[in-house]
Write a protein that holds these residues in place. Structure first.
Motif, PDB file in Angstrom:
ATOM      1  N   PRO A 415      -5.564 -44.821  13.269  1.00 23.34           N
ATOM      2  CA  PRO A 415      -6.489 -44.380  13.085  1.00 23.34           C
ATOM      3  C   PRO A 415      -6.693 -44.380  15.006  1.00 23.34           C
ATOM      4  O   PRO A 415      -6.495 -44.928  15.750  1.00 23.34           O
ATOM      5  N   ALA A 417      -8.732 -45.738  17.129  1.00 26.22           N
ATOM      6  CA  ALA A 417      -9.258 -47.074  17.592  1.00 26.22           C
ATOM      7  C   ALA A 417      -8.149 -47.363  18.037  1.00 26.22           C
ATOM      8  O   ALA A 417      -7.857 -47.881  19.325  1.00 26.22           O
TER       9      ALA A 417
ATOM     10  N   MET B 131     -11.775 -49.293   0.259  1.00 28.62           N
ATOM     11  CA  MET B 131     -12.082 -48.356   2.053  1.00 28.62           C
ATOM     12  C   MET B 131     -11.913 -50.032   3.421  1.00 28.62           C
ATOM     13  O   MET B 131     -10.638 -49.726   3.936  1.00 28.62           O
TER      14      MET B 131
ATOM     15  N   ILE C 296     -18.165 -45.628   7.783  1.00 23.40           N
ATOM     16  CA  ILE C 296     -16.466 -44.883   7.523  1.00 23.40           C
ATOM     17  C   ILE C 296     -16.846 -44.748   9.697  1.00 23.40           C
ATOM     18  O   ILE C 296     -15.201 -45.098   9.494  1.00 23.40           O
ATOM     19  N   LEU C 299     -15.534 -48.029  10.122  1.00 16.53           N
ATOM     20  CA  LEU C 299     -14.238 -48.720   9.953  1.00 16.53           C
ATOM     21  C   LEU C 299     -12.747 -47.978  10.351  1.00 16.53           C
ATOM     22  O   LEU C 299     -12.184 -49.091  11.294  1.00 16.53           O
ATOM     23  N   VAL C 300     -13.233 -46.726  10.385  1.00 16.10           N
ATOM     24  CA  VAL C 300     -12.062 -45.843  11.415  1.00 16.10           C
ATOM     25  C   VAL C 300     -11.571 -46.366  12.774  1.00 16.10           C
ATOM     26  O   VAL C 300     -10.521 -46.069  13.721  1.00 16.10           O
ATOM     27  N   ALA C 301     -13.225 -46.404  13.802  1.00 17.56           N
ATOM     28  CA  ALA C 301     -13.261 -46.802  14.938  1.00 17.56           C
ATOM     29  C   ALA C 301     -12.430 -47.818  15.493  1.00 17.56           C
ATOM     30  O   ALA C 301     -12.692 -48.455  16.288  1.00 17.56           O
ATOM     31  N   SER C 302     -12.229 -48.734  14.025  1.00 15.28           N
ATOM     32  CA  SER C 302     -12.294 -50.322  13.991  1.00 15.28           C
ATOM     33  C   SER C 302     -13.691 -51.244  14.789  1.00 15.28           C
ATOM     34  O   SER C 302     -12.860 -51.595  16.287  1.00 15.28           O
TER      35      SER C 302
END
Lengths: 536, 281, 338
Positions: A415, A417, B131, C296, C299-302
């Motif tokens: 991802p 980040a 998730m 979302i 989450l993806v970007a932490s």
């Protein structure tokens, strides 16, 4: 009350539902002629480019709402307009000259420029803003450093409308570095009024409240949704833009953005996937502008700290095993400049340029055997999830091809980040895909960031003393210096031979616009400069 | 036993939809088992020259953006999806039934603690928990299975707990205990088998769920790694091609996925009818 | 009544350890996310030194239990941290996004109820007929498709092809600005401000995503209605009512349905929770600025503070809703507590 007659029961409800939808889709009278509606994938997370943690889409605010001393010119015509890295034109500074034996620039600021609140723009504002840029640290300071500007002492207020930038050594990069989004000119009076002892640079305030004198002001910002610009009618630092109001809306889904622009609900869609760009261009109803991004390549990085990659022959083997054409077709949809298939030995001083490799499985196999890996080895391919559009198909095709020479791979999607940490900070990814692009359009600038050990974008951990010394000498050197070209050619030859970085293609920035809309300019910072848009 | 069999036939004959569901189920299982050998093309072989071609005689479901045969990929995805679903469900049933039976049998502290644990897991929106887990642990097939298993455990805890606690004090259990069986033996050998029927319903419904879960994870980028074929990821990626007109990329995997989940849901419904006619829903 | 109040009190008490468990888990979960927030905060082009400095500033170099205590303390003060991806405080984000998700979910639930309850009743009245089978097939089909697929498909048909639905760009079209904030629910706020054009616009944008959610909720509601109706239709008092000559309609709607309503209520709570989870996917498709899309991205970007805040909020919401339903159930059901 429910009518329990099974026949018309469900039909009735379906009809009512459909009627409700269609009735509510009446057309509202359209003030859209005066505004431009732009859709993008993601929006700004701050109005302040100097703040730490500010994301890339925020740079558009610096471009549109704030002035700089100078800007780049524009070249091209029609819908293929692009910034001209060779031309520096006035923005806030009406003129400038080199003084002090070429060690300082003196800028004469325009006298009629004002901030949005009507107060005049003075050299004090410029000094405060530049001091801020070099003092806050992080990305802005690093970018200023690229132009040789590191200390507030270098910024001198000569008089109300004269400003001096003192350099420690002459560098060709200083002037262009003043045209990038970072050195914005902030209304220091407003900022200081909102500063505190703990926050002398007013970062809390400027984070949400821009205070500038640029062509556009903030009308409304809803983070995560949209940003609305409204024109500053007294802007003097350039031609007054035509659009009075510009709405930039965040729409994460690429296919929705395409649907919006095809249906006419959006005027401009920025950063289209290549496939959409190709198809929309063919369909012909919309204007699709796709020009290549300067000083940028989509490439494969080979981390030389990883065992097999220490050996140059292994790296070259991989360069011969890449299915270049397939990747260009499937990931770039033919849009961009191919960066393979160059003639060996024929090196010019331009960057990027095609490397002398082609898809040649036999040669690749032979090189691997020579290097001592007749049975191949295993290695994971790491890709940035944020760019999955091109990295995923590329990785799949790579995987298939490398398998043919015995290199077994698995595909790791990382991802966005974590990518920065893993690829650029830890520099621990063995085989990965990268897309670095240098803002200042010089090969030596690219090499500085990507080929010097320890520098941020050198995710390959490449270390070559000759390259390093060449870059050190060439970076500040003027382009017309006799040594410049030979140095650059030598750097590039080494890069081609050592090949820790395998170029795939030079990407394009794709934008789709409604037929009456024009004026899109392809900028190196890849953000939207709305000042040039016109609409019929 | 014979009565049970006759009862099953009766239920199915009343309900043609159930027969359809069973046939479909068998079809899917067969596809999962032998699909890999029967497909016309190598599902991983790319061929960019024939990318994005609509269905034709040579490629029944068309080709994808890398020129791979969609039909072959859909067929072999069956094994992946059913594999994920069955593994996840089996795992959560195992853990959930153990915990739930213990809670229902022993009551007291065990019941309280297990009850709170269930409440905590159920407090998170299921998909969100999945998730989060996959994002934290990485998107390997194993992790997707673990995450899916975890979020389904509460259902099994609840079902087995209520079934066991109802049966605990019945005479035949008391008899088994008095004749020298340990608690665990009584629980495992005498009570548990009788709790199976309602569990079957859950198993079936949760299998459908697991497949949808995996699809949802793929949509946000946390699905299986490429180039693996999985219905969910094919639908998620194919959805992006709807607007540009390559409908076959999303339609075929979508239909197959939907039919599978549909079949599991119907099966669950039918099993519920067989198990307890009084509670037919 | 006293018994009932005591029961309610007990349930509230039981919720406390659950809440604590949720807080711990959401903390652990986000610490387990990949990515280093210190790197992100340190900004582009930061080096080892400035990253370490940032790490210390954020308190990320301390041990896990100490970090948890700090987190817990900040939580009690209402400080949920700052979101990296939007630059706003997490509390601010949640406050503005939660109404968006709730509005969508409630409308979706409403739509599902309007269709599923009559369907369920219909199926219960004619068990095993073709109507029953058709109902079963239809609602099951609705819940068998991945929800994002349903959403995208509806967008494709109704927006792109037929052009009857508005662009899936969020709660309001480009032309409109949100109503003055009272509840955060655009429909309510627009009505309160007497701005009926805005009301229509907000409703317009709500339709497609709400329908997507509603389709997903049809099955559990219809099934439960059918089941509960079947039970109550077969019960003694209904038989008595019919035997006494009461009109069929009255029997069904008043006697049978009223008693079926209780189990339906419990199902509703579960379905609502369910939909809140499914919201995540629907919001992505329709660019809906709710907590789901926020999650979302986070989450993806932490974006760890945002994820923590989101998970915590959702869990609290669930616990609250379940408590509410439990309480209503306890109060209404005459059999409980006596």
């Amino acid at each position: 009350m429910y009518k329990i007659s099974s026949k018309n029961f469900k039909g009735k409800w379906a009809f009512i539902l459909a009627a409700a939808i269609s009735v509510s889709s009446f057309v509202v009278a359209d003030p859209r002629k005066e505004s431009l509606v732009v859709v993008t994938a993601s929006g700004p997370n701050s109005m302040d480019i100097h703040r730490s943690g500010t994301n890339r889409p925020s740079y558009q605010v610096a471009v549109n709402m704030y002035d700089r001393l100078v800007s780049f010119g524009i070249k091209g015509s029609g819908d293929q307009l692009k910034y001209d890295s060779n031309v520096i034109k006035p923005e806030l500074a009406a003129s400038w000259k080199l003084v002090d034996d070429g060690l300082a620039y003196e800028f004469m600021l325009r006298k009629d420029a004002t901030f949005w609140d009507g107060s005049p723009v003075t050299a004090d504002d410029v000094k405060w803003s530049f001091d801020r840029a070099v003092s806050l640290g992080g990305f802005p300071s690093v970018q200023m450093k690229a132009g040789g500007m590191t200390k507030p002492e270098q910024f001198v207020v000569v008089d109300k409308h004269t400003f001096k930038v003192v350099m420690e050594r002459a560098s060709k990069l200083t002037l262009p570095d003043l045209a990038v989004p970072v050195p914005i000119i902030i209304n220091s009076k407003v900022a200081k009024a909102n500063a505190t002892d703990k926050d002398p640079w007013a970062t809390e305030y400027l984070h949400k409240n821009p205070a500038g004198g640029g062509a556009y002001m903030l009308e409304n910002w809803t983070p995560g949704q949209q940003l609305i610009y409204k024109r500053f009618d007294n802007w003097k630092s350039g031609t007054l833009p035509q659009m009075k109001r510009v709405v930039v809306r965040e729409v994460p889904s690429a296919s929705t953005r395409r649907a919006l622009v095809e249906r006419g609900d959006a005027d401009v869609s920025l950063d289209l996937p290549n496939k959409d760009a190709k198809e929309l261009a063919t369909k012909g109803k919309l204007t699709v502008s796709g020009t290549s991004i300067d000083n940028t390549i989509h490439a494969v990085g080979l981390n030389v700290d990883f065992g097999p990659f220490k050996n140059k022959k292994v790296r070259q083997a991989i360069a011969y095993a890449m299915p270049y054409q397939k990747i260009f077709d499937a990931a770039a949809y033919g849009r961009g400049e191919p960066m393979w298939g160059g003639t060996p030995g024929d090196v010019s001083a331009t960057w990027p340029q095609p490397f002398p490799y082609d898809t040649n499985i036999e040669k690749a196999k032979a090189l691997l055997i020579e290097a001592g890996y007749p049975d191949g080895f295993s290695v994971p391919i790491s890709i940035n999830l944020g760019f999955a559009q091109w990295t995923e198909p590329t990785a799949i095709l790579m995987q298939e091809s490398l398998a043919k020479i015995g290199i077994k791979t698995s595909i790791n999607k990382i991802p966005g980040a974590s990518w920065r940490t893993k690829a650029l900070v830890e520099k621990g990814l063995e085989l990965h895909l990268k897309n670095f692009g240098g803002w200042l359009n010089y090969p030596d600038y690219y090499f500085f960031w990507a080929y010097i050990k320890g520098h941020l974008f050198n995710s390959m951990n490449y270390d070559n003393a000759e390259v390093k010394s060449l870059v050190d000498v060439t970076l500040p050197m003027a382009v017309d210096n006799a040594q410049y070209e030979p140095n650059v050619k030598r750097m590039i030859s080494l890069a081609m031979d050592d090949v820790p970085l395998i170029p795939l293609w030079q990407p394009t920035l794709e934008v789709a616009m409604q037929p009456g809309v024009s004026g899109y300019v392809n900028w190196f910072h890849r953000q939207l400069d709305i000042r040039s848009f016109t609409k019929e | 036993m014979k009565n049970w069999f006759r009862h099953t036939i009766y239920i199915f004959s009343e309900n043609p939809v159930s027969i359809f569901a069973v046939i479909l189920f068998l079809l899917y299982v067969t596809m999962a088992l032998v699909g890999h050998w029967l497909v016309p093309y190598d599902p991983y072989l790319t061929n960019t020259d024939i990318a994005l071609q609509p269905p034709s005689v040579s490629h029944w479901f068309g080709t994808d953006h890398l020129g791979r045969d969609v039909f072959s990929r859909v067929v072999i995805a069956t094994r992946m999806d059913l594999g994920i679903a069955f593994s996840a469900v089996a795992l959560s049933a195992l853990v959930g039934c153990t915990l739930g039976s213990l809670a229902g049998y022993f009551g007291g502290w065990a019941d309280q603690i297990i009850g709170r644990f269930t409440d905590i897991v159920m407090a998170f929106p299921l998909f969100v928990l999945a998730m989060g887990l996959v994002a934290a642990m990485g998107n390997t097939v194993e992790n997707i299975i673990y995450a899916t298993a975890l979020i389904n455990i509460p259902f099994y805890i609840r079902v087995s707990r209520s079934e066991v606690s109802v049966r605990r004090n019945l005479p035949y259990v008391q008899a088994a205990l008095q004749s020298g069986n340990s608690h665990f033996r009584a629980l495992a050998m005498h009570i548990f088998p009788n709790t199976l029927p309602p569990l079957m319903v859950q198993l079936s419904l949760n299998s459908g769920w697991a497949i949808l879960n995996a699809a949802g994870l793929s949509f946000i980028g946390l699905g299986v790694k490429p180039p693996e074929a999985e219905w969910g990821i094919m639908v998620a990626e194919g959805a992006n091609y709807m607007i540009s007109g390559e409908w076959w990329l999303v339609l075929f995997p979508g239909l197959v996925l939907m039919m599978a989940v549909f079949c599991f849901n119907l099966l669950g419904d039918s099993l519920r009818d067989i198990v307890d006619p009084l509670r037919r829903t | 009544m006293k018994n009932k109040l005591r029961l309610i009190g007990q349930r509230l008490l039981l919720a406390v350890p659950v809440i604590f468990g949720v807080v711990v888990i959401s903390f652990l979960l986000t610490r387990a996310l990949p990515g280093d927030p210190a790197v992100y905060f340190a900004g582009d082009m930061a080096d080892e030194q400035s990253i370490q400095q940032t790490r210390e500033k954020l308190g990320l170099d301390k041990s896990l239990p100490i970090q948890f205590m700090a987190y817990f303390n900040r939580l009690l003060e209402g400080d949920l941290g700052v979101s990296l991806s939007t630059g706003q405080s997490v509390l601010f984000e949640l406050k503005s996004r939660l109404p968006a998700s709730l509005e969508l979910t409630l409308i979706g639930l409403g739509l599902a109820l309007i269709i599923a309850v009559p369907l369920g009743i219909l199926a219960a009245i004619n068990p095993n007929s073709w109507i029953d089978h058709l109902c079963r097939i239809l609602v099951t089909a609705g819940v068998s498709m991945p929800i994002f697929f349903t959403g995208l498909f509806l967008v494709f048909i109704f927006y792109y092809l037929l052009q009857v639905a508005p662009a899936p760009i969020g709660r309001l079209d480009f032309l409109f600005l949100p109503p003055p904030h009272v509840t955060g629910f655009y429909l309510i706020d627009a009505a309160l401000a007497n701005d009926w054009a805005l009301f229509k616009a907000a409703l317009h944008q709500l339709m497609l995503p709400a329908i997507t959610l509603g389709i997903f909720a049809l099955a559990p509601i219809a099934r439960m209605t059918r089941g509960a109706m079947l039970v109550s239709l077969g019960s003694e008092y209904v038989k008595a009512a019919t035997a006494n000559g009461l009109p069929r309609k009255k029997v069904i709607l008043i006697y049978a349905f009223k008693n079926a309503a209780l189990p339906l209520l419990t199902t509703l709570g579960m379905v609502f929770s369910f939909l809140l989870g499914a919201n995540v996917l629907v919001e992505k498709v329709f660019a809906w600025p709710g907590i789901g899309s926020f999650a979302i991205e986070a989450l993806v970007a932490s974006d760890y503070a945002a994820v923590q805040g989101f998970v915590l909020t959702m869990a609290m919401l669930f616990i609250f809703i379940n408590l509410l339903i439990d309480m209503v159930y306890t109060l209404i059901d005459p059999r409980v507590g006596n």
